[in-house]
Design a protein around this motif. Structure first.
Motif, PDB file in Angstrom:
ATOM      1  N   SER A  25       0.708  -1.261   0.127  1.00  0.00           N
ATOM      2  CA  SER A  25      -0.112  -0.083   0.175  1.00  0.00           C
ATOM      3  C   SER A  25       0.737   1.470   0.011  1.00  0.00           C
ATOM      4  O   SER A  25       0.559   2.120  -0.752  1.00  0.00           O
ATOM      5  N   VAL A  26       1.918   1.249   0.839  1.00  0.00           N
ATOM      6  CA  VAL A  26       2.836   2.318   0.807  1.00  0.00           C
ATOM      7  C   VAL A  26       3.418   2.444  -0.429  1.00  0.00           C
ATOM      8  O   VAL A  26       3.728   3.731  -1.068  1.00  0.00           O
ATOM      9  N   ALA A 100      -0.524   6.704   3.526  1.00  0.00           N
ATOM     10  CA  ALA A 100      -1.202   5.418   2.712  1.00  0.00           C
ATOM     11  C   ALA A 100      -2.028   4.737   3.456  1.00  0.00           C
ATOM     12  O   ALA A 100      -1.886   4.566   4.777  1.00  0.00           O
ATOM     13  N   PRO A 101      -3.068   4.281   2.979  1.00  0.00           N
ATOM     14  CA  PRO A 101      -4.034   3.264   3.843  1.00  0.00           C
ATOM     15  C   PRO A 101      -3.402   2.097   4.304  1.00  0.00           C
ATOM     16  O   PRO A 101      -2.948   1.278   3.300  1.00  0.00           O
ATOM     17  N   THR A 102      -3.337   1.884   5.222  1.00  0.00           N
ATOM     18  CA  THR A 102      -2.617   0.536   5.920  1.00  0.00           C
ATOM     19  C   THR A 102      -3.628  -0.112   6.808  1.00  0.00           C
ATOM     20  O   THR A 102      -4.761   0.421   7.630  1.00  0.00           O
ATOM     21  N   LEU A 103      -3.506  -1.318   7.164  1.00  0.00           N
ATOM     22  CA  LEU A 103      -4.073  -2.000   8.151  1.00  0.00           C
ATOM     23  C   LEU A 103      -3.280  -2.328   9.541  1.00  0.00           C
ATOM     24  O   LEU A 103      -3.748  -2.183  10.233  1.00  0.00           O
ATOM     25  N   LEU A 104      -1.964  -2.479   9.499  1.00  0.00           N
ATOM     26  CA  LEU A 104      -1.318  -2.582  10.780  1.00  0.00           C
ATOM     27  C   LEU A 104      -0.345  -1.191  10.977  1.00  0.00           C
ATOM     28  O   LEU A 104      -0.281  -0.908  12.159  1.00  0.00           O
ATOM     29  N   PHE A 105       0.154  -0.647  10.049  1.00  0.00           N
ATOM     30  CA  PHE A 105       1.090   0.556  10.489  1.00  0.00           C
ATOM     31  C   PHE A 105       0.311   1.585  11.081  1.00  0.00           C
ATOM     32  O   PHE A 105       1.046   2.177  12.108  1.00  0.00           O
ATOM     33  N   LYS A 106      -0.916   1.715  10.918  1.00  0.00           N
ATOM     34  CA  LYS A 106      -1.799   2.959  11.509  1.00  0.00           C
ATOM     35  C   LYS A 106      -1.836   2.649  13.132  1.00  0.00           C
ATOM     36  O   LYS A 106      -2.300   3.421  13.957  1.00  0.00           O
ATOM     37  N   ALA A 115       3.894   4.919   6.731  1.00  0.00           N
ATOM     38  CA  ALA A 115       2.677   5.118   5.901  1.00  0.00           C
ATOM     39  C   ALA A 115       2.773   6.777   5.212  1.00  0.00           C
ATOM     40  O   ALA A 115       2.023   6.849   4.641  1.00  0.00           O
ATOM     41  N   GLU A 116       3.651   7.552   5.915  1.00  0.00           N
ATOM     42  CA  GLU A 116       3.596   8.940   5.434  1.00  0.00           C
ATOM     43  C   GLU A 116       4.261   9.058   4.136  1.00  0.00           C
ATOM     44  O   GLU A 116       5.497   8.474   3.952  1.00  0.00           O
ATOM     45  N   VAL A 117       3.792   9.697   3.116  1.00  0.00           N
ATOM     46  CA  VAL A 117       4.469   9.908   1.861  1.00  0.00           C
ATOM     47  C   VAL A 117       4.425  11.413   1.398  1.00  0.00           C
ATOM     48  O   VAL A 117       3.443  11.930   1.374  1.00  0.00           O
ATOM     49  N   VAL A 118       5.656  11.834   1.445  1.00  0.00           N
ATOM     50  CA  VAL A 118       5.777  13.358   0.992  1.00  0.00           C
ATOM     51  C   VAL A 118       6.401  13.347  -0.175  1.00  0.00           C
ATOM     52  O   VAL A 118       7.486  12.702  -0.530  1.00  0.00           O
ATOM     53  N   THR A 119       6.100  14.183  -0.974  1.00  0.00           N
ATOM     54  CA  THR A 119       6.632  14.487  -2.609  1.00  0.00           C
ATOM     55  C   THR A 119       6.507  15.926  -2.940  1.00  0.00           C
ATOM     56  O   THR A 119       5.722  16.549  -2.653  1.00  0.00           O
ATOM     57  N   THR A 120       7.934  16.338  -3.266  1.00  0.00           N
ATOM     58  CA  THR A 120       7.933  17.605  -4.025  1.00  0.00           C
ATOM     59  C   THR A 120       8.325  17.843  -5.416  1.00  0.00           C
ATOM     60  O   THR A 120       9.211  16.982  -5.800  1.00  0.00           O
ATOM     61  N   LEU A 121       7.541  18.458  -6.111  1.00  0.00           N
ATOM     62  CA  LEU A 121       7.616  18.647  -7.428  1.00  0.00           C
ATOM     63  C   LEU A 121       7.572  20.194  -7.874  1.00  0.00           C
ATOM     64  O   LEU A 121       7.405  20.864  -7.244  1.00  0.00           O
TER      65      LEU A 121
END
Length: 139
Positions: A25-26, A100-106, A115-121
């Motif tokens: 998911s991540v 990201a939608p997760t089952l365990l990580f959260k 589960a955190e996704v950070v993007t710079t463009l």
């Protein structure tokens, strides 16, 4: 094999399975976020490109940020105000964050950050959006 060992084995297999699912998911979120954030950047760059000001003003910047946030919000991405920049050539640099939608990580505090996704463009206006005909601005 005792019943306790069977249960323990099943718990370990379940945890490994959930970790694999969450990792996938991540990964999928990490792969999808740049495209979704780029679309938000295009919306912001179009606002800047279509403004009537020779140099982007704070009003234009706020409108561009709101356009980016509206588009990114459709994908549960938060555009950070502190990481939003407009350049003289109407290019927009923006940073988006999502989880990201997760089952365990959260549910596990020390895994939440995974589960955190950070993007710079940096996004230039599309050719169709960069029809600036203003005097005082070089294209």
């Amino acid at each position: 094999m005792s019943a306790v060992r069977k249960i323990a084995s099943l718990v370990v297999v379940a945890i490994i399975g959930l970790t694999a699912i969450d990792g996938g998911s991540v990964l999928l979120t990490t792969l999808a976020t740049p495209d979704e954030l780029e679309e938000a950047g295009f919306k912001a760059a179009a606002v800047v490109s279509h403004s009537n000001d020779p140099v982007p003003t704070s009003t234009t910047a706020v409108a561009a940020l709101e356009a980016a946030r509206a588009e990114a919000g459709k994908h549960d991405i938060t555009v950070r105000e502190d990481d939003f920049t407009i350049y003289a050539d109407d290019t927009v640099e923006l940073t988006g964050a999502t989880t990201a939608p997760t089952l365990l990580f959260k549910h596990v505090p020390f895994l939440e950050g995974l589960a955190e996704v950070v993007t710079t463009l940096s996004v230039e206006p599309r050719a169709i959006d960069s029809s600036r005909q203003r005097s005082g601005r070089n294209r």
